[in-house]
Motif scaffolding. Structure first.
Motif, PDB file in Angstrom:
ATOM      1  N   GLU A 152       0.527  -1.270  -0.040  1.00  0.00           N
ATOM      2  CA  GLU A 152      -0.180  -0.089   0.091  1.00  0.00           C
ATOM      3  C   GLU A 152       0.730   1.335   0.141  1.00  0.00           C
ATOM      4  N   VAL A 153       0.395   2.404  -0.820  1.00  0.00           N
ATOM      5  CA  VAL A 153       1.040   3.508  -0.769  1.00  0.00           C
ATOM      6  C   VAL A 153      -0.119   4.281  -1.042  1.00  0.00           C
ATOM      7  N   VAL A 154       0.337   5.820  -0.256  1.00  0.00           N
ATOM      8  CA  VAL A 154      -0.705   6.837   0.214  1.00  0.00           C
ATOM      9  C   VAL A 154       0.158   8.132   0.009  1.00  0.00           C
ATOM     10  N   VAL A 155      -0.034   8.886  -1.218  1.00  0.00           N
ATOM     11  CA  VAL A 155       0.856   9.887  -1.287  1.00  0.00           C
ATOM     12  C   VAL A 155      -0.235  11.181  -1.367  1.00  0.00           C
ATOM     13  N   THR A 156       0.572  12.259  -0.826  1.00  0.00           N
ATOM     14  CA  THR A 156      -0.034  13.654  -1.111  1.00  0.00           C
ATOM     15  C   THR A 156       1.069  14.221  -1.674  1.00  0.00           C
ATOM     16  N   GLN A 157       0.701  14.839  -2.945  1.00  0.00           N
ATOM     17  CA  GLN A 157       1.613  15.672  -3.787  1.00  0.00           C
ATOM     18  C   GLN A 157       1.413  17.088  -3.698  1.00  0.00           C
ATOM     19  N   PHE A 158       2.433  17.814  -3.531  1.00  0.00           N
ATOM     20  CA  PHE A 158       2.307  19.207  -3.492  1.00  0.00           C
ATOM     21  C   PHE A 158       3.122  19.795  -4.793  1.00  0.00           C
ATOM     22  N   GLN A 159       2.209  20.258  -5.700  1.00  0.00           N
ATOM     23  CA  GLN A 159       2.547  20.531  -6.873  1.00  0.00           C
ATOM     24  C   GLN A 159       2.868  21.743  -7.414  1.00  0.00           C
ATOM     25  N   ALA A 160       3.849  22.133  -8.035  1.00  0.00           N
ATOM     26  CA  ALA A 160       4.238  23.437  -8.208  1.00  0.00           C
ATOM     27  C   ALA A 160       3.597  23.995  -9.515  1.00  0.00           C
ATOM     28  N   ALA A 161       3.703  25.264  -9.918  1.00  0.00           N
ATOM     29  CA  ALA A 161       3.002  25.947 -11.022  1.00  0.00           C
ATOM     30  C   ALA A 161       3.556  25.279 -12.471  1.00  0.00           C
ATOM     31  N   TYR A 244       8.251  19.526  -7.149  1.00  0.00           N
ATOM     32  CA  TYR A 244       7.308  18.525  -6.290  1.00  0.00           C
ATOM     33  C   TYR A 244       7.571  18.327  -5.059  1.00  0.00           C
ATOM     34  N   GLY A 245       6.603  18.494  -3.993  1.00  0.00           N
ATOM     35  CA  GLY A 245       6.879  17.591  -2.842  1.00  0.00           C
ATOM     36  C   GLY A 245       5.796  16.355  -2.506  1.00  0.00           C
ATOM     37  N   GLN A 246       6.567  15.627  -2.308  1.00  0.00           N
ATOM     38  CA  GLN A 246       5.617  14.077  -2.049  1.00  0.00           C
ATOM     39  C   GLN A 246       5.753  13.751  -0.703  1.00  0.00           C
ATOM     40  N   SER A 247       4.521  13.852   0.068  1.00  0.00           N
ATOM     41  CA  SER A 247       4.314  12.986   1.629  1.00  0.00           C
ATOM     42  C   SER A 247       4.079  11.548   1.118  1.00  0.00           C
ATOM     43  N   VAL A 248       4.537  10.698   1.495  1.00  0.00           N
ATOM     44  CA  VAL A 248       4.612   9.238   0.990  1.00  0.00           C
ATOM     45  C   VAL A 248       4.520   8.515   2.390  1.00  0.00           C
ATOM     46  N   SER A 249       3.466   7.541   2.446  1.00  0.00           N
ATOM     47  CA  SER A 249       3.091   6.500   3.585  1.00  0.00           C
ATOM     48  C   SER A 249       3.155   5.356   2.779  1.00  0.00           C
ATOM     49  N   LEU A 250       3.625   4.230   3.496  1.00  0.00           N
ATOM     50  CA  LEU A 250       3.796   2.800   2.733  1.00  0.00           C
ATOM     51  C   LEU A 250       3.922   1.910   3.694  1.00  0.00           C
ATOM     52  N   ARG A 251       3.397   0.758   3.007  1.00  0.00           N
ATOM     53  CA  ARG A 251       3.352  -0.509   3.822  1.00  0.00           C
ATOM     54  C   ARG A 251       3.981  -1.687   2.822  1.00  0.00           C
TER      55      ARG A 251
END
Length: 338
Positions: A152-161, A244-251
């Motif tokens: 499992e991978v959960v991603v929140t991406q902070f995306q530049a202009a 891009y910033g990616q906050s990633v949680s994985l299992r």
């Protein structure tokens, strides 16, 4: 690489095209002759390559039989119109647009992750580069699969202009200037991105995801096709020009520790783990000079000791996620498949 080849770059005046040209020079790629191409609007302008001034030609009129590889960095509509013609001329097309990413007989490649797919390059003379978001995610995930399959991978991406090219960069710059001068952010009906955060990036789909979120989900599953992977993504547009910033949680099925991740990530030439607690130190986006790199930080294990793990990564989407990936694919093609 002990021989030179002729190259064409379609979209040479765009953000990614400009970055590709600079990387080819910086990495001393053995270019015989470089043809820089753009639309009618960009034709006739000048670009610099390895100390030389090159005149931009019109892509629509170009004879692709003059080159062995053509890099397309001009958007899906241009790729759909011109890439099949170039491929018919015997040119291997390396396409950075989404035009061919979901076609089963065209390899979708992230350099250093699934290079073996390039063995199929000559079947259609087309290679699809994964999106910069996908490159950033799977480059970090792939080494971890050596410890065991990812579940499992959960991603929140902070995306530049710059996700939308020069138009996005210009929009953020113009809105910022207007707001700082006490004006409305835009005279047009545009969403305010300057000094704002937008929880929607791309076109909203019927299932509640956006097109940008689905792109990352589908591409990740395809590139990491051997993993029994559930991927959940949220895209957020932020008022940043590049990166891009990616906050990633994985299992992982086997479980992962931070120490194991440090070991598995160690040694990658353009990816590093930063254990500093200085917020500025973990952002290579602020470091515009030098080789492009992805930096991983905030590596932490799940508090409940369930084997889960989280991290944060940041990379320049133009220079690292798009341009460097494409150049490394071309280097690999020349070395092993052409």
């Amino acid at each position: 690489m002990d021989r030179s080849i002729n190259l064409a770059i379609v979209g040479a005046t765009g953000l990614v095209g400009e970055a590709i040209i600079k990387l080819l020079a910086d990495r001393k790629f053995p270019v015989g002759e470089l043809f820089v191409l753009a639309s009618e609007n960009g034709a006739g302008s000048k670009v610099s390559f390895a100390g030389k001034s090159l005149t931009v030609g019109k892509a629509d009129d170009f004879d692709f039989s003059q080159v062995e590889i053509a890099l397309f960095a001009a958007g899906a509509s241009v790729s759909q119109a011109l890439a099949p013609h170039a491929a018919e001329c015997g040119v291997v097309v390396v396409d950075l647009s989404p035009a061919f990413r979901y076609e089963a007989d065209i390899p979708l490649v992230v350099a250093g992750v699934n290079d073996e797919m390039l063995a199929q390059a000559r079947e259609q003379n087309l290679v699809a580069c994964a999106d910069a978001s996908t490159v950033q995610l799977v480059r970090a995930l792939k080494p971890l699969t050596e410890q065991g399959p990812l579940q499992e991978v959960v991603v929140t991406q902070f995306q530049a202009a710059s996700a939308t090219g020069k138009a996005g960069v210009d929009q953020l710059a113009q809105q910022s200037v207007r707001l700082l001068n006490g004006l409305a952010p835009s005279e047009a009906a545009q969403a305010q991105i300057a000094f704002n955060v937008l929880p929607v990036s791309g076109q909203m789909q019927e299932n509640g995801f956006t097109s940008e979120e689905l792109k990352l989900i589908l591409e990740t599953r395809r590139v990491l096709a051997d993993q029994p992977l559930s991927v959940q993504v949220t895209m957020v547009r932020v008022p940043v020009f590049y990166g891009y910033g990616q906050s990633v949680s994985l299992r992982s099925i086997q479980g992962l520790s931070a120490a194991q991740c440090y070991t598995l990530w160690d040694g990658d030439e353009d990816m590093s783990v930063e254990d500093s607690d200085d917020p500025q130190a973990v952002s290579p986006v602020a470091m515009v000079e030098g080789p492009p790199a992805m930096r991983i930080s905030r590596v932490r294990e799940e508090m409940e000791a369930g084997g889960g793990l989280s991290y944060f990564s940041v990379a320049d989407n133009v220079r690292w996620g798009a341009a460097l990936n494409a150049v490394k694919i071309v280097e690999k093609l020349l070395k092993d498949y052409l």
